[in-house]
Motif scaffolding. Structure first.
Motif, PDB file in Angstrom:
ATOM      1  N   THR A  47      -2.786   5.006   5.346  1.00 19.82           N
ATOM      2  CA  THR A  47      -2.074   3.942   4.635  1.00 19.82           C
ATOM      3  C   THR A  47      -1.264   4.464   3.449  1.00 19.82           C
ATOM      4  O   THR A  47      -0.839   3.681   2.598  1.00 19.82           O
ATOM      5  N   LEU A  50       2.378   2.733   3.039  1.00 23.79           N
ATOM      6  CA  LEU A  50       2.564   1.300   3.227  1.00 23.79           C
ATOM      7  C   LEU A  50       3.697   0.799   2.334  1.00 23.79           C
ATOM      8  O   LEU A  50       3.886   1.298   1.220  1.00 23.79           O
ATOM      9  N   LEU A  74      -1.998  -6.472   6.802  1.00 26.33           N
ATOM     10  CA  LEU A  74      -2.167  -5.525   7.904  1.00 26.33           C
ATOM     11  C   LEU A  74      -2.979  -6.141   9.037  1.00 26.33           C
ATOM     12  O   LEU A  74      -3.771  -7.064   8.826  1.00 26.33           O
TER      13      LEU A  74
END
Length: 211
Positions: A47, A50, A74
Motif C-alpha cells: 500500500t 496509495l 480499498l
C-alpha cells in the motif's frame, strides 16, 4: 529472470517470522498468529503508493492541511480458504476496507482451479483491489481469481502472498502483467504434487489445524 511485477519483502522481521512458520514443529496457534503479524508487514509494502489528498483539520494547536487517503475505500479479496489468514491481519491495518471472497479449490488430478463461490464489493472499478492468498504455487487459482475480479470491473489490482514459486510468478506475469505481486519469499520450485519447495506445507491445513 524475475518479473518486474514481483516485489520480495526482505525486511528482517518478515524473514524471521517466516522462518518460524516454515518449521514443521510450529503449532497451529503460533502459525496463525505469525500469519496475522506478517500479513500486516506485507500490507504495509503493498500500500506504499496509495493515492493521497489533503484535508483541513484542527490540531490542539492550530488548523493544518493534513494528508489522507483519496478515493473509494480499498477492496480486500480473500481467495478461500487460506486467504482468510492474510485477510485478518490486513483488515487490522485497513479496518475500513470492503471485503470480498473468491472460492476456488484445486483439482488434485489436473491442478486446475474449480470455482464454488464469488462475492465481492460493488464499485471495484473505482477501488484499489488487493487479492490475498498465502501461496502462489502453480498460479492457476490466482490467475483464475484475478480473471474473475477483472470481469467484475476491477482495474487496479494487487496480489499479496506469503510464499511464491517461480512457476506461479511466471504464470501470473504472463496472464496479468498489470498486477503487481508482493511476497515474503520466492522459493525454489514446485514438487510433483504442485506444492512449493521448500515451502511450509499446506498453509490452510496449518492455519486451521486440519492436517
Amino acid at each position: 529472470m524475475t518479473p518486474d511485477t514481483l516485489k520480495i519483502v526482505d525486511h528482517p522481521l518478515v524473514q524471521h517470522k517466516l522462518t518460524i512458520m516454515r518449521e514443521k514443529e510450529t503449532s497451529t496457534a503460533v502459525f496463525r498468529q505469525l500469519l496475522r503479524e506478517i500479513s500486516q508487514l506485507l500490507a504495509y509494502e503493498i500500500t506504499t503508493d496509495l493515492p493521497m489528498t489533503t484535508k483541513t483539520i484542527d490540531t490542539p494547536l492550530q488548523p493544518m492541511e493534513a494528508p489522507t487517503l483519496d478515493g473509494k475505500k480499498l477492496a480486500l479479496i480473500s481467495i478461500l480458504r487460506a486467504g482468510n489468514g492474510l485477510l485478518d491481519g490486513v483488515l487490522e491495518l485497513i479496518p475500513s476496507a470492503r471485503v470480498g471472497f473468491v472460492g476456488l479449490y484445486r483439482d488434485e488430478e489436473t491442478l486446475e482451479p474449480v470455482q464454488y463461490y464469488f462475492k465481492v464489493p460493488e464499485g471495484l472499478s473505482d477501488r484499489v483491489t488487493i487479492a490475498v492468498d498465502p501461496m502462489l504455487a502453480t498460479g492457476n487459482s490466482s490467475v483464475a481469481a484475478i480473471d474473475l475480479l477483472k470481469q467484475a470491473g476491477a482495474t487496479n489490482i494487487r496480489f499479496l502472498c506469503l510464499l511464491a514459486a517461480p512457476e506461479g510468478v511466471r504464470r501470473m506475469a504472463e496472464a496479468h502483467p498489470d498486477v503487481p505481486v508482493v511476497t515474503a519469499a520466492l522459493d525454489e520450485r514446485l514438487n510433483e504434487k504442485g506444492y512449493i519447495v521448500p515451502g511450509l506445507g499446506d498453509a490452510g491445513d496449518r492455519m486451521f489445524g486440519t492436517k
